[in-house]
Design a protein around this motif. Sequence first.
Motif, short mmCIF file in Angstrom:
data_model
loop_
_atom_site.label_atom_id
_atom_site.label_comp_id
_atom_site.label_asym_id
_atom_site.label_seq_id
_atom_site.Cartn_x
_atom_site.Cartn_y
_atom_site.Cartn_z
N UNK A 180 0.84 -1.21 0.00
CA UNK A 180 0.00 0.00 0.00
C UNK A 180 0.87 1.25 0.00
N UNK A 181 1.97 1.22 0.77
CA UNK A 181 2.87 2.38 0.84
C UNK A 181 3.41 2.74 -0.54
N UNK A 182 3.87 1.75 -1.31
CA UNK A 182 4.47 2.06 -2.61
C UNK A 182 3.42 2.43 -3.66
N UNK A 183 2.19 1.94 -3.50
CA UNK A 183 1.13 2.40 -4.37
C UNK A 183 0.88 3.90 -4.13
N UNK A 184 0.79 4.28 -2.86
CA UNK A 184 0.59 5.69 -2.52
C UNK A 184 1.80 6.53 -2.93
N UNK A 185 2.99 5.97 -2.80
CA UNK A 185 4.23 6.66 -3.19
C UNK A 185 4.17 7.07 -4.67
N UNK A 186 3.74 6.13 -5.53
CA UNK A 186 3.64 6.42 -6.96
C UNK A 186 2.66 7.54 -7.24
N UNK A 187 1.52 7.53 -6.55
CA UNK A 187 0.53 8.60 -6.71
C UNK A 187 1.13 9.93 -6.26
N UNK A 188 1.81 9.92 -5.12
CA UNK A 188 2.41 11.14 -4.59
C UNK A 188 3.48 11.71 -5.52
N UNK A 189 4.35 10.84 -6.03
CA UNK A 189 5.43 11.32 -6.89
C UNK A 189 4.87 11.89 -8.19
N UNK A 190 3.92 11.17 -8.81
CA UNK A 190 3.36 11.61 -10.09
C UNK A 190 2.60 12.93 -9.92
N UNK A 191 1.79 13.02 -8.87
CA UNK A 191 1.04 14.25 -8.61
C UNK A 191 1.98 15.40 -8.28
N UNK A 192 3.00 15.11 -7.45
CA UNK A 192 3.95 16.15 -7.07
C UNK A 192 4.75 16.67 -8.25
N UNK A 193 5.19 15.75 -9.13
CA UNK A 193 5.94 16.16 -10.32
C UNK A 193 5.07 17.02 -11.23
N UNK A 194 3.81 16.62 -11.40
CA UNK A 194 2.90 17.40 -12.24
C UNK A 194 2.62 18.78 -11.67
N UNK A 195 2.60 18.89 -10.34
CA UNK A 195 2.30 20.18 -9.70
C UNK A 195 3.39 21.21 -9.96
N UNK A 196 4.61 20.76 -10.31
CA UNK A 196 5.71 21.70 -10.54
C UNK A 196 5.53 22.50 -11.83
N UNK A 197 4.59 22.10 -12.69
CA UNK A 197 4.31 22.90 -13.89
C UNK A 197 3.31 24.01 -13.60
N UNK A 241 11.51 26.56 -6.98
CA UNK A 241 11.78 26.02 -8.32
C UNK A 241 10.47 25.58 -8.98
N UNK A 242 10.32 25.91 -10.25
CA UNK A 242 9.13 25.52 -10.99
C UNK A 242 9.50 25.14 -12.42
N UNK A 243 8.59 24.40 -13.06
CA UNK A 243 8.77 24.00 -14.46
C UNK A 243 7.74 24.68 -15.37
N UNK A 244 7.14 25.77 -14.89
CA UNK A 244 6.10 26.44 -15.67
C UNK A 244 6.59 26.80 -17.07
N UNK A 245 7.81 27.35 -17.13
CA UNK A 245 8.33 27.83 -18.42
C UNK A 245 8.72 26.70 -19.37
N UNK A 246 8.77 25.46 -18.86
CA UNK A 246 9.22 24.34 -19.70
C UNK A 246 8.07 23.54 -20.30
N UNK A 299 5.31 22.31 -22.71
CA UNK A 299 5.13 22.46 -24.14
C UNK A 299 3.92 23.35 -24.42
N UNK A 300 4.00 24.13 -25.49
CA UNK A 300 2.92 25.05 -25.84
C UNK A 300 1.61 24.27 -26.00
N UNK A 301 0.57 24.74 -25.31
CA UNK A 301 -0.75 24.10 -25.42
C UNK A 301 -0.84 22.75 -24.75
N UNK A 302 0.19 22.34 -24.02
CA UNK A 302 0.17 21.02 -23.38
C UNK A 302 0.25 21.13 -21.87
N UNK A 303 0.50 20.00 -21.24
CA UNK A 303 0.67 19.95 -19.80
C UNK A 303 1.75 18.92 -19.49
N UNK A 304 2.06 18.77 -18.23
CA UNK A 304 3.09 17.80 -17.84
C UNK A 304 2.71 16.39 -18.29
#
Length: 408
Positions: A48-65, A185-190, A192-197
């Motif tokens: 269960x921990x590693x399932x939640x870990x994957x959700x946390x990492x993916x959501x956290x990485x996406x939030x940096x955009x 630190x953010x990835x907003x400027x990176x 892609x045009x018209x896209x998302x993480x």
Amino acid sequence: MGLPKDLRRILWMSSVFLVIFTFMGIFVNLYIWERHQSIAELCWYNIVLFMAWGVGFTTGAGSLTRFSCRVPMRLSALSGLAAFVVLCLVHVHDEYLWIALVAIPAGLFGGFYYSGQNLSIIRLGRGEEFSAFYFYQNLINQVVGLVNPLLFALFIHWFGYGSSFLLMMLFVCVMFALSFLVPPITYKQDVDAGGSFYSHMSWRDVFPTRSLRWMHAGLFAGALFFQFQSALSLILTFSVTGNRVVIGLLSMGYTLACILALRLYQRLELPGRQWMNIGVGLIAAGFLLAVFPQATVRVVSNFFTTVGMFYFGSVWNAQQYAMFSELSPMHSARLFTWRENTFNVSRIFVYAALFPLHRLAGPPFYAILAAILVCSVLVPYLQNKSLELARGSRVAARPLPQGPGKGV
């Protein structure tokens, strides 16, 4: 080796996180083990921990955009606080439900934090600064690995688990406060045009070359290898003794063995491939020793696999990070997310395979052991294949030298 202010602040944050993370890795697992000494319950917690870990990492990485790295770091601190609140206050009759209630915030704690830290360091690190950061972080890892297990084992021995969970809540509050000091630190400027993480997260987009695809296959096999060693070390240590102080001393001893191994690594100038082979040999020997039920032999097995994994992992990770550094920031961020989730799937596979076992013996355990030994041979092969293809593509991409009279 000096560090710029921004990297120093991330290092402070990393140090506090590591204290909490080390406590969770040893003593929350031990707390669950002590309730019924069940391999199944320990495996369920980690699944269960590693399932939640994957959700946390993916959501956290996406939030940096959209936001800065401070957001996933704060979410990490709040998740850690939630885990210790559940440990202190929540009591449910269904054991597996209660374990899941602890494991979900514990997994989010690690996933959110590493998404913020790893993707921030990629943006901040430059040449020697990058090397210096990991040098100091390694040093802190060694100090925490040596001191933490014994200190917290003594604290739990004298004051009990409840007091230790309250102490961890205090560390989590310090971590939350430090999140206001780390660079935004953010990835907003990176993006892609018209896209998302998430718009170019398909396997073909993230692994477009043969080199990266071979590397991805190696990631899956390598994570199986890594996690089996980690799970085996944990279960063997807990089965050898029920004394928390002795468990703390053994964990301290494993770290000390890695420090001595590091000194040897620095003195002997051997190619990375040889260190990887030495690591695989030590791990294989440790796995075979784990077949014997004697406590002393199992402790020796853990020392072999811990040192072997140190050598193997140091080379394996360094080679991968070198490949990632040549990619664009957004491609690296997406690749890191795939890498982390590939690790988590492999980790879940390992614990799911161990889940039905009542003891580390018998044909099912030996079959798992044999499969992992096959992975130990596959991982160096897959990694070397990936590196050879990467070198070949770089050579092919170089412009051909101009002959006489053909210059521009």
